[in-house]
Design an enzyme around this catalytic site. Structure first.
Site, PDB file in Angstrom:
ATOM      1  N   ASN A  12      19.169 -23.056  30.239  1.00 35.13           N
ATOM      2  CA  ASN A  12      18.979 -23.438  28.835  1.00 35.13           C
ATOM      3  C   ASN A  12      19.809 -22.465  28.002  1.00 35.13           C
ATOM      4  O   ASN A  12      19.405 -21.330  27.762  1.00 35.13           O
ATOM      5  CB  ASN A  12      17.482 -23.345  28.498  1.00 35.13           C
ATOM      6  N   ARG A  94      20.002 -27.997  29.951  1.00 37.58           N
ATOM      7  CA  ARG A  94      19.568 -28.591  28.689  1.00 37.58           C
ATOM      8  C   ARG A  94      20.805 -28.817  27.825  1.00 37.58           C
ATOM      9  O   ARG A  94      21.559 -27.875  27.558  1.00 37.58           O
ATOM     10  CB  ARG A  94      18.609 -27.642  27.981  1.00 37.58           C
ATOM     11  N   HIS A 182      14.723 -32.183  20.348  1.00 42.70           N
ATOM     12  CA  HIS A 182      13.520 -31.652  21.019  1.00 42.70           C
ATOM     13  C   HIS A 182      12.906 -32.684  21.962  1.00 42.70           C
ATOM     14  O   HIS A 182      11.713 -32.635  22.280  1.00 42.70           O
ATOM     15  CB  HIS A 182      12.434 -31.210  20.007  1.00 42.70           C
ATOM     16  N   ARG A 242      16.903 -22.935   8.962  1.00 46.10           N
ATOM     17  CA  ARG A 242      17.477 -24.219   8.526  1.00 46.10           C
ATOM     18  C   ARG A 242      16.602 -24.834   7.434  1.00 46.10           C
ATOM     19  O   ARG A 242      15.380 -24.701   7.463  1.00 46.10           O
ATOM     20  CB  ARG A 242      17.565 -25.204   9.701  1.00 46.10           C
ATOM     21  N   GLU A 383      10.140 -27.251  28.383  1.00 42.76           N
ATOM     22  CA  GLU A 383      11.321 -28.097  28.540  1.00 42.76           C
ATOM     23  C   GLU A 383      11.981 -27.852  29.891  1.00 42.76           C
ATOM     24  O   GLU A 383      12.536 -28.765  30.503  1.00 42.76           O
ATOM     25  CB  GLU A 383      12.329 -27.786  27.427  1.00 42.76           C
TER      26      GLU A 383
END
Ligand code: ADP
Length: 398
Positions: A12, A94, A182, A242, A383
């Protein structure tokens, strides 16, 4: 087929770090994990641990930082000397964006990488960093199959209306539509909920993945129906740095009236806004929770308010709500944020069990009262395991 000593490695990679996890055998039992941080700047640092949390490797580079290629070369070396008879059957990665084409896990070869390169403008801050380790492995361990798992894939089957912008077809046909991100986290949540509570298999669920990046996803019977992130991962909720959803007119104003160029607007929206921008203190929820500065309070209040509003919108997309799920660093660890969001959601029939919320434990936990109309769950994000499962499944298809 996977022999007991075969393993799958999951990578990842972000802009400044590469995390890796190693899973053993057909049951994908976690065997070790680690990360290299501070790539390209500062002191690159590596640490790895076994499943009991014992440190099995650590190193700091004091002369010059490593880049992604250097970090992968180091990791492959480290893995080879710590495999202890295990064989790496595949590496799963990922990958933030699969565009309109890649709607499921994909074996990665040069042709696919060339296609993915074309998507870099869609996720300029993430995609190139996701792809660098794939190329490094292809060069340094060319015999090992590699599989890409896309953060957009879980959302690819959303209803067309949920994916559409109200723009002319000439623009939409260029791939300018809502994708959502996501997805690997939501797919994992969708896979775990029925295990803990079988009645949730067919349920209407809103999941909130609240980490440095934050989004929410409406799911019906385990399928994505709508999400707060859109064309890029800057839409929707405010995040660590963000801004989340912004009237597009603001961008025009910043450029036209204030003379900001694209790079300046991008920096503002991605790196100088959100919790950090509003508070002026930190992007880290822990720091904000501990601060008594009113601006820290404002940043948290705005975060919670926007989650509450998006929740209403996502519930409308589902036509109801059976369960609300919290995941990600903030979702898993901030009892304060969970409690505040649940207060906002009281009108939906959400009743939080304060004691359970204060101490949900390490694994998956239900934190709503026994008579709450809506279940509230904490599901720790994983994940990596989702990527390992996809990688193994693709391997076994072949
Ligand atoms: P990423 O999206 O980079 O994977 P994480 O999922 O690890 O990030 O989430 C990072 C966020 O989680 C940070 O804002 C951090 O402050 C927050 N967080 C971690 N632990 C806690 C805690 N105990 N209380 C509140 N917030 C926390």
């Amino acid at each position: 087929m996977m022999a007991p000593n075969d393993c799958v490695v999951v990578i990842n990679a972000g802009s400044s770090s590469i995390k890796f996890s190693l899973y053993e055998g057909a049951d994908l039992v976690p065997a070790m994990k680690g990360k290299v941080e501070n790539l390209n700047a500062g002191r690159t640092h590596f640490v790895a641990q076994d499943t009991s949390g014992n440190r099995i490797g650590e190193r700091t580079w004091t002369d010059a930082p490593l880049d992604h290629h250097g970090a992968m070369a180091f990791l492959i070396d480290f893995a080879e000397s710590h495999l202890a008879g295990r064989r790496v059957r595949a590496v799963g990665h990922r990958i933030v964006h699969g565009g309109t084409h890649y709607s499921g896990p994909q074996q990665l070869d040069e042709a696919v990488l060339a296609e993915l390169d074309k998507l870099i403008p869609l996720a300029p801050l993430h995609l190139r960093h996701n792809l660098a380790p794939v190329r490094a492995v292809a060069e340094l361990a060319p015999h090992v199959p590699q599989v890409g798992c896309f953060d957009t894939a879980f959302h690819a089957a959303q209803p067309p209306l949920a994916q559409a912008f109200a723009l002319p077809p000439s623009i939409t046909d260029l791939g300018i539509r809502r994708y959502g991100f996501h997805g690997l986290s939501y797919e994992y949540i969708a896979s775990q909920l029925p295990e803990a509570a079988p009645h949730l298999a067919q349920a209407k669920v809103v999941a909130a993945h609240l980490g440095n990046g934050a989004s929410m996803c409406a799911m019906a019977a385990g399928r994505s129906m709508a999400s707060t992130m859109g064309f890029t991962a800057v839409d929707g909720l405010p995040m660590g740095t963000r801004c989340g959803a912004l009237d597009p007119g603001v961008v025009l104003y910043l450029m036209d009236e204030l003379g900001m160029d694209v790079a300046a607007v991008q920096k503002l929206m991605y790196s100088q806004s959100g919790l950090l921008g509003v508070s002026g203190i930190s992007a880290d929820m822990r720091t904000l929770e501990q601060s008594d500065d009113p601006r820290a309070r404002l940043a948290i209040d705005l975060f919670v308010y926007r989650i509450g509003r998006e929740l209403g919108s996502l519930v409308a997309s589902l036509g109801g709500l059976d369960a609300l799920v919290f995941s990600g660093g903030i979702g898993e660890n901030s009892a304060l944020v969970r409690a505040a969001v649940c207060r906002e959601a009281a009108w939906l029939g959400v009743a939080l069990d304060d004691a359970a919320n204060a101490a949900p434990g390490d694994g998956m936990a239900r934190i709503s009262t026994a008579d709450s109309k809506v279940d509230v769950w904490v599901v720790p994000a994983n994940e990596e395991l989702m990527i390992a499962r996809h990688t193994l499944a693709l391997l076994q298809q072949e």
